[in-house]
Structure formats: structure tokens, C-alpha cells
Design a protein around this motif. Structure first.
Motif, PDB file in Angstrom:
ATOM      1  N   UNK A  53       0.829  -1.210   0.000  1.00  0.00           N
ATOM      2  CA  UNK A  53       0.000   0.000   0.000  1.00  0.00           C
ATOM      3  C   UNK A  53       0.860   1.256   0.000  1.00  0.00           C
ATOM      4  N   UNK A  54       1.977   1.204   0.740  1.00  0.00           N
ATOM      5  CA  UNK A  54       2.858   2.379   0.823  1.00  0.00           C
ATOM      6  C   UNK A  54       3.425   2.774  -0.532  1.00  0.00           C
ATOM      7  N   UNK A  55       3.449   1.819  -1.483  1.00  0.00           N
ATOM      8  CA  UNK A  55       3.982   2.105  -2.817  1.00  0.00           C
ATOM      9  C   UNK A  55       2.896   2.439  -3.831  1.00  0.00           C
ATOM     10  N   UNK A  56       1.633   2.188  -3.462  1.00  0.00           N
ATOM     11  CA  UNK A  56       0.554   2.476  -4.411  1.00  0.00           C
ATOM     12  C   UNK A  56       0.060   3.917  -4.304  1.00  0.00           C
ATOM     13  N   UNK A  57       0.260   4.536  -3.131  1.00  0.00           N
ATOM     14  CA  UNK A  57      -0.149   5.933  -2.946  1.00  0.00           C
ATOM     15  C   UNK A  57       0.915   6.838  -3.563  1.00  0.00           C
ATOM     16  N   UNK A  58       0.564   7.724  -4.496  1.00  0.00           N
ATOM     17  CA  UNK A  58       1.562   8.596  -5.138  1.00  0.00           C
ATOM     18  C   UNK A  58       2.294   9.477  -4.122  1.00  0.00           C
ATOM     19  N   UNK A  59       3.604   9.546  -4.284  1.00  0.00           N
ATOM     20  CA  UNK A  59       4.413  10.364  -3.382  1.00  0.00           C
ATOM     21  C   UNK A  59       4.015  11.833  -3.459  1.00  0.00           C
ATOM     22  N   UNK A  60       3.629  12.291  -4.651  1.00  0.00           N
ATOM     23  CA  UNK A  60       3.237  13.698  -4.807  1.00  0.00           C
ATOM     24  C   UNK A  60       1.966  14.025  -4.030  1.00  0.00           C
TER      25      UNK A  60
ATOM     26  N   UNK B 254       1.332  16.628   2.500  1.00  0.00           N
ATOM     27  CA  UNK B 254       0.896  16.366   3.872  1.00  0.00           C
ATOM     28  C   UNK B 254       2.082  16.387   4.835  1.00  0.00           C
ATOM     29  N   UNK B 255       3.200  15.850   4.381  1.00  0.00           N
ATOM     30  CA  UNK B 255       4.405  15.849   5.224  1.00  0.00           C
ATOM     31  C   UNK B 255       4.885  17.275   5.481  1.00  0.00           C
ATOM     32  N   UNK B 256       4.753  18.122   4.462  1.00  0.00           N
ATOM     33  CA  UNK B 256       5.108  19.542   4.626  1.00  0.00           C
ATOM     34  C   UNK B 256       4.199  20.199   5.666  1.00  0.00           C
ATOM     35  N   UNK B 257       2.885  19.890   5.591  1.00  0.00           N
ATOM     36  CA  UNK B 257       1.914  20.452   6.538  1.00  0.00           C
ATOM     37  C   UNK B 257       2.206  19.977   7.961  1.00  0.00           C
ATOM     38  N   UNK B 258       2.517  18.676   8.101  1.00  0.00           N
ATOM     39  CA  UNK B 258       2.725  18.094   9.430  1.00  0.00           C
ATOM     40  C   UNK B 258       4.061  18.479  10.048  1.00  0.00           C
ATOM     41  N   UNK B 259       5.125  18.530   9.216  1.00  0.00           N
ATOM     42  CA  UNK B 259       6.483  18.678   9.763  1.00  0.00           C
ATOM     43  C   UNK B 259       7.205  19.947   9.322  1.00  0.00           C
ATOM     44  N   UNK B 260       6.538  20.798   8.544  1.00  0.00           N
ATOM     45  CA  UNK B 260       7.151  22.060   8.150  1.00  0.00           C
ATOM     46  C   UNK B 260       8.019  21.935   6.911  1.00  0.00           C
ATOM     47  N   UNK B 261       8.858  22.966   6.700  1.00  0.00           N
ATOM     48  CA  UNK B 261       9.661  23.051   5.474  1.00  0.00           C
ATOM     49  C   UNK B 261      11.124  22.671   5.698  1.00  0.00           C
ATOM     50  N   UNK B 262      11.426  22.050   6.816  1.00  0.00           N
ATOM     51  CA  UNK B 262      12.811  21.706   7.135  1.00  0.00           C
ATOM     52  C   UNK B 262      13.290  20.431   6.459  1.00  0.00           C
ATOM     53  N   UNK B 263      14.304  19.831   7.071  1.00  0.00           N
ATOM     54  CA  UNK B 263      14.942  18.638   6.507  1.00  0.00           C
ATOM     55  C   UNK B 263      14.075  17.386   6.658  1.00  0.00           C
ATOM     56  N   UNK B 264      13.315  17.306   7.751  1.00  0.00           N
ATOM     57  CA  UNK B 264      12.572  16.082   8.086  1.00  0.00           C
ATOM     58  C   UNK B 264      11.612  15.610   7.000  1.00  0.00           C
ATOM     59  N   UNK B 265      10.726  16.464   6.446  1.00  0.00           N
ATOM     60  CA  UNK B 265       9.780  15.956   5.429  1.00  0.00           C
ATOM     61  C   UNK B 265      10.476  15.426   4.178  1.00  0.00           C
ATOM     62  N   UNK B 266      11.609  16.030   3.794  1.00  0.00           N
ATOM     63  CA  UNK B 266      12.340  15.528   2.615  1.00  0.00           C
ATOM     64  C   UNK B 266      12.941  14.155   2.903  1.00  0.00           C
ATOM     65  N   UNK B 267      13.467  13.982   4.130  1.00  0.00           N
ATOM     66  CA  UNK B 267      13.992  12.685   4.537  1.00  0.00           C
ATOM     67  C   UNK B 267      12.891  11.628   4.514  1.00  0.00           C
ATOM     68  N   UNK B 268      11.714  12.001   4.983  1.00  0.00           N
ATOM     69  CA  UNK B 268      10.597  11.052   5.026  1.00  0.00           C
ATOM     70  C   UNK B 268      10.159  10.636   3.625  1.00  0.00           C
ATOM     71  N   UNK B 269      10.214  11.556   2.679  1.00  0.00           N
ATOM     72  CA  UNK B 269       9.887  11.212   1.287  1.00  0.00           C
ATOM     73  C   UNK B 269      10.893  10.187   0.758  1.00  0.00           C
ATOM     74  N   UNK B 270      12.182  10.425   1.029  1.00  0.00           N
ATOM     75  CA  UNK B 270      13.233   9.487   0.610  1.00  0.00           C
ATOM     76  C   UNK B 270      13.001   8.129   1.255  1.00  0.00           C
ATOM     77  N   UNK B 271      12.659   8.106   2.548  1.00  0.00           N
ATOM     78  CA  UNK B 271      12.410   6.848   3.260  1.00  0.00           C
ATOM     79  C   UNK B 271      11.237   6.103   2.640  1.00  0.00           C
ATOM     80  N   UNK B 272      10.153   6.814   2.339  1.00  0.00           N
ATOM     81  CA  UNK B 272       8.973   6.182   1.748  1.00  0.00           C
ATOM     82  C   UNK B 272       9.288   5.534   0.405  1.00  0.00           C
ATOM     83  N   UNK B 273      10.190   6.151  -0.352  1.00  0.00           N
ATOM     84  CA  UNK B 273      10.557   5.610  -1.666  1.00  0.00           C
ATOM     85  C   UNK B 273      11.547   4.453  -1.548  1.00  0.00           C
ATOM     86  N   UNK B 274      12.516   4.576  -0.645  1.00  0.00           N
ATOM     87  CA  UNK B 274      13.621   3.608  -0.561  1.00  0.00           C
ATOM     88  C   UNK B 274      13.340   2.416   0.348  1.00  0.00           C
TER      89      UNK B 274
END
Length: 266
Positions: A109-116, A121-141
Motif C-alpha cells: 500500500x505504501x507504494x501504491x499511494x503517489x508520493x506527490x 501532507x508531510x510539509x503540513x505536518x512537519x514544516x519546510x525543514x529537513x525532516x519531510x524531505x527525509x521522510x519522502x526518501x524513506x517512503x521511496x527507498x
């Protein structure tokens, strides 16, 4: 001894020859590209010449490194956490079979939901810092690493496991002596897939909200119709991905050299 040295020498020569062919082929493609653009008088804003892209890279040299470093931080931190998380989840699923049934659908399921769709949502929850970008990388990798480690566990020789159990080996010894060595080829296969996606994941995260990074530079170049700059940044992204992939291959040669020996024997 002399025979083995001769085999190694021949292998090294073969690798060098293949490397020269690859470099020559890439250079030929660049020459053809340059010739087509110049010969047909194609404007740089439609398709820039390789020389124009090289010039653009030189012109951007002062602002490139801070942006490369920002993206690289997101990629490396995301990759490291993906490896730790993926390995931990795969081991838990292997140790406790019921978790295999419960967690595997969630991985899919984690791979069927588009990252875009998730990234904003990650930006809304965690702001514009390093964390949401790391989480996007984690979700993909995370997915290819976990799935490949699981596949590796399933290919372990059951007779070898039985042998170790008759010798009263403990659970952790089974993993240390049998399962982890058997899983290494699968782990590195998954890591190679993950590392090629990791830079893309960081770029997607930066597109949706960041003040620095290659994704930000790419967005600005696109909106300004700076095609040469767009190609130059894309070349850096490709180069960065290639470097990371090469590092993974070198690590594989150091940690599991027998994988390459098997391939070379074939």
C-alpha cells in the motif's frame, strides 16, 4: 598461483576495456548531440548544446555546492534510515511469521499511494525543514530494501539451518552465520534500486517546499525557461545518482566479494 594471477589480470583488463568502451560511447553521443544542434541551428532554449550546458555549470559553480550539499544530506540521511528501518522490519517479519501476513500488505500500500500526494501532507505536518524531505526518501527507498531482504531470507538453504540447529545454535547465531551472509546479495540489489530512487525522492520533496537544494534550482530554471540551466542541473542529479550507485557497488565488492566471483566464473 600463477594461473589465478593470470585470471585476475585478464579480468582487470576486461573491466578496463569495458570502461573505455562506455566512456567512448558517451563521448560519441555528446559529439552527435553537439553536431545535430549546431548543424540544424537549434536554439538553446529548445535544446542546448553540451558546450552550453558545460558553460552553464561553470557559471553556477559558486551556488552549486550549497544546493548539492542540501540535497545530499536529505538523500544520505533518508537512505541510512531506510536501511535501518527496512532491515529491522524484514527481520521482525522473518522471526514472527504473523507479522509477515500483517505488514506485507502495508508495504505494498505504501507504494501504491503517489508520493506527490503524500509529500504535501508531510510539509503540513512537519514544516519546510529537513525532516519531510527525509521522510519522502524513506517512503521511496524503504520498500525495495525490505522486500529484497525478505526474499533473501526465503532463499536460505533449509538443510543448512537444520544442521546449525542440530549443533544447538541459538537464534542470533543462525542469523549471523547463515541468514545474513545469504541475504547480502539481495540486500545490495535492493539498495541499488533504492539509491537510484533516493535522489528523485529528495528532489520531489524540495519541489513542494524548500528554500535550498537541487529541486529548488530545477523548479526556478523550469519556471524561467532557462533550458541550459535546466539541463545542467539535471546533469548534476544524474551524476550524483551515478556516484551513489558506484559507491554501493564498491561496498558490495568489499562486503560480499563472492557475488562478483560467481558472476565472473559464469
Amino acid at each position: 598461483m600463477k594461473k589465478s594471477q593470470s585470471i585476475v589480470s585478464n579480468m582487470e583488463k576486461k573491466k578496463s576495456f569495458h570502461f573505455l568502451i562506455t566512456i567512448s560511447w558517451l563521448l560519441l553521443l555528446l559529439v552527435i548531440w553537439q553536431g545535430i544542434v549546431v548543424g540544424f541551428h537549434v536554439s538553446d532554449w529548445i535544446l542546448p548544446k553540451p558546450t552550453s550546458i558545460a558553460q552553464q555549470l561553470y557559471d553556477m559553480k559558486d551556488i552549486l555546492w550549497p544546493n548539492i550539499w542540501q540535497t545530499l544530506q536529505e538523500v544520505l540521511l533518508g537512505l541510512c534510515l531506510s536501511i535501518l528501518l527496512g532491515a529491522a522490519v524484514a527481520i521482525i517479519m522473518d522471526v514472527v511469521p504473523i507479522f509477515h501476513v500483517l505488514i506485507r500488505p502495508l508495504l505494498v500500500i505504501s507504494q501504491t499511494v503517489p508520493i506527490v500526494a503524500i509529500a504535501p501532507l508531510l510539509i503540513v505536518w512537519f514544516g519546510f525543514g529537513l525532516l519531510p524531505k527525509m521522510l519522502v526518501v524513506i517512503l521511496i527507498c524503504f520498500f525495495p530494501i525490505t522486500l529484497n531482504i525478505l526474499e533473501g531470507f526465503q532463499t536460505v538453504d533449509p538443510n543448512l539451518l537444520k544442521l546449525f540447529k542440530t549443533m544447538h545454535a541459538k537464534k542470533w547465531q543462525l542469523y549471523q552465520k547463515v541468514k545474513f551472509p545469504a541475504v547480502l546479495p539481495y540486500f545490495f540489489s535492493g539498495l541499488k534500486i533504492a539509491v537510484t530512487y533516493s535522489v528523485m525522492g529528495a528532489i520531489i520533496g524540495e519541489w513542494l517546499g524548500a528554500s535550498e537544494g537541487l529541486g529548488v534550482m530545477l523548479t526556478r530554471a523550469t519556471k524561467s525557461f532557462l533550458t541550459s540551466q535546466l539541463f545542467a542541473i539535471a546533469a548534476i542529479i544524474v551524476g550524483l545518482t551515478f556516484i551513489l550507485y558506484t559507491i554501493v557497488e564498491l561496498l558490495q565488492r568489499l562486503v560480499a566479494p563472492w557475488i562478483y566471483r560467481k558472476g565472473e566464473k559464469k
